[in-house]
Design an enzyme around this catalytic site. Structure first.
Site, PDB file in Angstrom:
ATOM      1  N   HIS A  88       0.809  -1.222   0.000  1.00 45.19           N
ATOM      2  CA  HIS A  88       0.000   0.000   0.000  1.00 45.19           C
ATOM      3  C   HIS A  88       0.842   1.274   0.000  1.00 45.19           C
ATOM      4  CE1 HIS A  88      -4.327  -1.203   0.713  1.00 45.19           C
ATOM      5  NE2 HIS A  88      -3.694  -2.362   0.746  1.00 45.19           N
ATOM      6  N   ASP A 131      -4.228   6.857   2.078  1.00 41.92           N
ATOM      7  CA  ASP A 131      -4.717   5.570   1.618  1.00 41.92           C
ATOM      8  C   ASP A 131      -6.196   5.488   1.980  1.00 41.92           C
ATOM      9  OD1 ASP A 131      -5.380   2.621   1.827  1.00 41.92           O
ATOM     10  OD2 ASP A 131      -3.307   2.462   1.176  1.00 41.92           O
TER      11      ASP A 131
END
Length: 454
Positions: free
Chosen positions: A17, A116
């Site tokens: 990520h 994110d």
């Protein structure tokens, strides 16, 4: 140079990520029209160390946030879900503390938050400050779409029963009418909100519609129906990829030269490239099935396999296949896929690997393991028609040979190759000066440059 925008970047430090988020931030910094913007990158010390690798970037300052472990102690468990739970329990306080430090150091308040998408609480932090929240979805549009329909999926499963639902298709989700319930990520199929991952994603779904923009490393033309549906759900839905075609990449120097030289000696489109990312190693039985298929068919192969997994290979495999195969502990994947000798990619179907495969026109053989990988593989085989899935979903000798023949030798493979090259051209067009992804990136840059004017 005067700084007029201070962007706070909140990373999710697990899996793959954080690195794509840093890639996006670097691209924003390197754009000539981004002068005057500085980025504070908030991430755990371990993840920052891995993705920055000791390198510094102009206008990007890395800050370490607490990972949730006791002071002075490192996480000693083996389960990534345990580490994730500790980290999530420490949020958002761990981020808030370091954000204040960054504001003092920069002498300027944060004017926009880029995070994110998993970090749903960024919505609340932005609202408290009266600033925009831009969320970055690191996976494919299809998986985001599936998550956005979670409530409808749960409702149908409860009314008909899970077993009866598995083979039903998502007829109510635009662009995903051929996808079955059984193709969905476990976090969608399970309504157990006691799971930290399931709860985090469910809260994300509840908050995302409040974001100023959703940014995706993809291109509109790959899923136009899904794209249009998601555009109707958010203020701004911005496909800005594939990043590999639009962003500069860090050089690995001379790393991987041995396998690249080996590839240069192979026939055009003859080599099978095998990689399952940085986290996954198949079970011993599957490793044996894959190895036996490669050996029996004498398919030229380049296998990126970590040293600690070598012991899972059949006895004598390396010696018996040395004339037509090569195993390395690490391979420069982009340069490998770009090489014209590579004819197929055996992959776990992580989104980054799929985008890279599309960008270089390499058909895929899919062995998904967890998360969105199963859904991705469904799209690869049945929607985009740019690869095949293994029979039974696992590596066996016969099933793997059949998949290799389909992609490398049969008419099926010819059609797959034509389809992925068409998609490759669409991806290339998307990142051209007047392409859809380029226009979306400009919109994103304007958004973060002048957040108060939105």
């Amino acid at each position: 140079m005067a700084i007029h925008s201070h962007i706070g970047v909140l990373a999710f430090p697990f899996g793959t990520h954080a690195a794509p988020l840093l890639t996006l931030v670097r691209r924003l910094v390197l754009d000539s029209s981004s002068q005057g913007i500085t980025f504070s990158f908030f991430n755990t010390a371990k993840s920052n160390c891995a993705i920055f690798s000791g390198q510094e970037f102009d206008n990007i300052k890395a800050y370490d946030v607490w990972d949730g472990t006791h002071e002075g102690e490192a996480f000693t468990g083996s389960n990534i879900l345990e580490a994730m739970q500790l980290f999530l329990a420490a949020t958002p306080g761990n981020f808030e503390k370091v954000m204040k430090e960054a504001e003092v150091k920069n002498g300027m308040k944060i004017s926009c938050l880029l995070s994110d998408a998993f970090l749903w609480f960024t919505c609340d932090l932005a609202e408290e400050r009266g600033i925009p929240w831009v969320s970055f979805w690191t996976a494919a549009s299809c998986s985001l779409s599936a998550h956005m329909y979670t409530d409808q999926i749960w409702s149908l499963m409860r009314s008909t029963g899970t077993a009866k639902t598995e083979e039903k298709t998502l007829s109510f989700v635009p662009g995903m009418t051929s996808v079955r319930f059984s193709d969905l990520p476990e976090e969608i199929l399970s309504d157990n909100l006691e799971s930290p991952l399931t709860l985090m994603i469910y809260k994300m779904v509840q908050k995302l519609s409040k974001s100023t923009a959703i940014v995706v490393n993809s291109f509109e033309e790959i899923d136009p129906v899904i794209t249009n549906d998601l555009k109707s759900k958010f203020q701004n839905f911005l496909n800005i990829g594939p990043s590999i075609l639009s962003s500069p990449t860090l050089s690995n120097g001379d790393s991987g030269q041995e396998c690249l030289l080996w590839l240069e000696k192979q026939r055009h489109a003859s080599v099978i490239y095998i990689s399952f990312g940085t986290v996954i190693t198949p079970q011993p039985r599957e490793m044996a099935g894959l190895a036996e298929a490669l050996e029996t068919g004498e398919f030229p192969f380049l296998w990126s396999l970590r040293d600690n997994a070598m012991k899972l290979l059949p006895d004598g495999f390396l010696d018996r296949t040395s004339k037509f195969g090569m195993i390395v502990s690490w391979a420069p994947q982009l340069k490998v896929l770009e090489n014209p000798s590579v004819g197929a990619f055996i992959t776990h179907c992580g989104w980054n690997s799929i985008l890279e495969s599309i960008s270089f026109g390499v058909p895929m053989i899919c062995r998904p393991f967890f998360g969105d990988q199963n859904l991705n593989s469904k799209m690869v085989e049945d929607v985009w028609k740019i690869g095949v899935r293994l029979e039974g979903g696992v590596f066996t000798k016969n099933g793997t040979i059949e998949a290799l023949h389909s992609v490398m030798l049969n008419e099926t493979g010819k059609a797959i190759r034509e389809n992925i090259n068409k998609l490759k051209r669409k991806a290339q067009n998307a990142v051209k000066f007047d392409g859809t992804s380029t226009k979306n990136f400009r919109a994103l840059l304007e958004l973060i440059k002048s957040p108060r004017g939105i």
